[in-house]
Motif scaffolding. Structure first.
Motif, PDB file in Angstrom:
ATOM      1  N   ASP A 101      39.733  38.246  50.022  1.00 10.11           N
ATOM      2  CA  ASP A 101      39.424  39.374  50.282  1.00 10.11           C
ATOM      3  C   ASP A 101      40.473  40.310  50.657  1.00 10.11           C
ATOM      4  O   ASP A 101      40.397  41.317  51.154  1.00 10.11           O
ATOM      5  CB  ASP A 101      38.620  39.275  51.826  1.00 10.11           C
ATOM      6  N   THR A 102      41.702  39.917  50.004  1.00  7.15           N
ATOM      7  CA  THR A 102      42.821  40.671  50.094  1.00  7.15           C
ATOM      8  C   THR A 102      43.413  40.825  48.732  1.00  7.15           C
ATOM      9  O   THR A 102      43.290  40.353  47.913  1.00  7.15           O
ATOM     10  CB  THR A 102      43.965  39.783  50.862  1.00  7.15           C
TER      11      THR A 102
ATOM     12  N   ASP B 219      46.709  42.529  46.688  1.00  7.65           N
ATOM     13  CA  ASP B 219      48.473  42.774  46.973  1.00  7.65           C
ATOM     14  C   ASP B 219      48.547  43.779  45.689  1.00  7.65           C
ATOM     15  O   ASP B 219      48.170  43.458  44.473  1.00  7.65           O
ATOM     16  CB  ASP B 219      49.093  41.484  46.808  1.00  7.65           C
TER      17      ASP B 219
ATOM     18  N   GLN C  87      49.354  45.732  50.924  1.00  6.90           N
ATOM     19  CA  GLN C  87      48.421  44.843  51.001  1.00  6.90           C
ATOM     20  C   GLN C  87      47.205  45.399  51.576  1.00  6.90           C
ATOM     21  O   GLN C  87      47.424  45.840  52.785  1.00  6.90           O
ATOM     22  CB  GLN C  87      48.740  43.449  51.675  1.00  6.90           C
TER      23      GLN C  87
ATOM     24  N   LYS D 231      43.052  44.504  52.664  1.00 10.27           N
ATOM     25  CA  LYS D 231      42.133  43.718  53.113  1.00 10.27           C
ATOM     26  C   LYS D 231      40.938  44.447  52.960  1.00 10.27           C
ATOM     27  O   LYS D 231      40.483  45.441  53.673  1.00 10.27           O
ATOM     28  CB  LYS D 231      42.257  42.971  54.630  1.00 10.27           C
TER      29      LYS D 231
ATOM     30  N   ILE E 278      47.411  46.169  55.681  1.00  9.67           N
ATOM     31  CA  ILE E 278      48.188  45.367  56.566  1.00  9.67           C
ATOM     32  C   ILE E 278      49.527  45.641  55.939  1.00  9.67           C
ATOM     33  O   ILE E 278      50.010  45.774  54.798  1.00  9.67           O
ATOM     34  CB  ILE E 278      47.720  43.830  56.012  1.00  9.67           C
TER      35      ILE E 278
ATOM     36  N   GLN F 192      47.544  47.242  61.389  1.00  9.56           N
ATOM     37  CA  GLN F 192      46.644  47.377  60.422  1.00  9.56           C
ATOM     38  C   GLN F 192      46.231  48.892  60.389  1.00  9.56           C
ATOM     39  O   GLN F 192      45.950  49.405  61.658  1.00  9.56           O
ATOM     40  CB  GLN F 192      45.622  46.462  60.237  1.00  9.56           C
TER      41      GLN F 192
END
Length: 139
Positions: A89-90, A92, A109, A111, A121, A131
């Protein structure tokens, strides 16, 4: 005859399951206008035709960004995504950004919280644990 139709039905079920699983594996679509407060979308963004822009004094109602293709626009900067890597679920992102006074290369990043909310993040040690959540605006 009964066994033949049962195996045909099983084959169709497996084919459909494979299709559904592969469609869920597609990349998250970041396209659209995103604001830090879902109920402030109308004060952060304005839409003229197909263009989504920032409203005058939008920063008073929270931040936001507009994503389209490989471009992310904020009120003061424009970034071009150079690379994107998803892991669970991330996401980059590596981006080249420019404002009126400088150019920079940044790593972001993101999420995925839901189809309509994401959280940035911060990776800088000075902002450890920080966040910022954004909500997709219906435009």
């Amino acid at each position: 005859m009964f066994n033949s139709s049962r195996s045909t039905g099983l084959g169709v079920l497996l084919a459909c399951s494979g299709f559904l699983l592969s469609s869920q594996a597609q990349a998250f679509d970041l396209t659209g206008a995103w604001a830090t407060s879902a109920d402030q979308c109308g004060k952060v963004f304005v839409k003229k035709g197909d263009q989504i822009n920032f409203a005058q004094f939008s920063e008073e109602f929270g931040g936001g960004f507009v994503a389209a293709g490989n471009e992310i626009r904020g009120k003061a900067a424009r970034c071009t995504i150079k690379s994107r890597k998803a892991s669970g679920d991330t996401i980059d992102l590596h981006a080249a950004c420019a404002s009126e006074i400088m150019a920079s290369s940044i790593d972001l990043q993101i999420k995925i919280l839901s189809d309509n909310s994401v959280s940035r993040i911060f990776q800088d040690p000075d902002f450890a644990g920080m966040q910022l959540t954004f909500y997709r605006c219906a435009m």
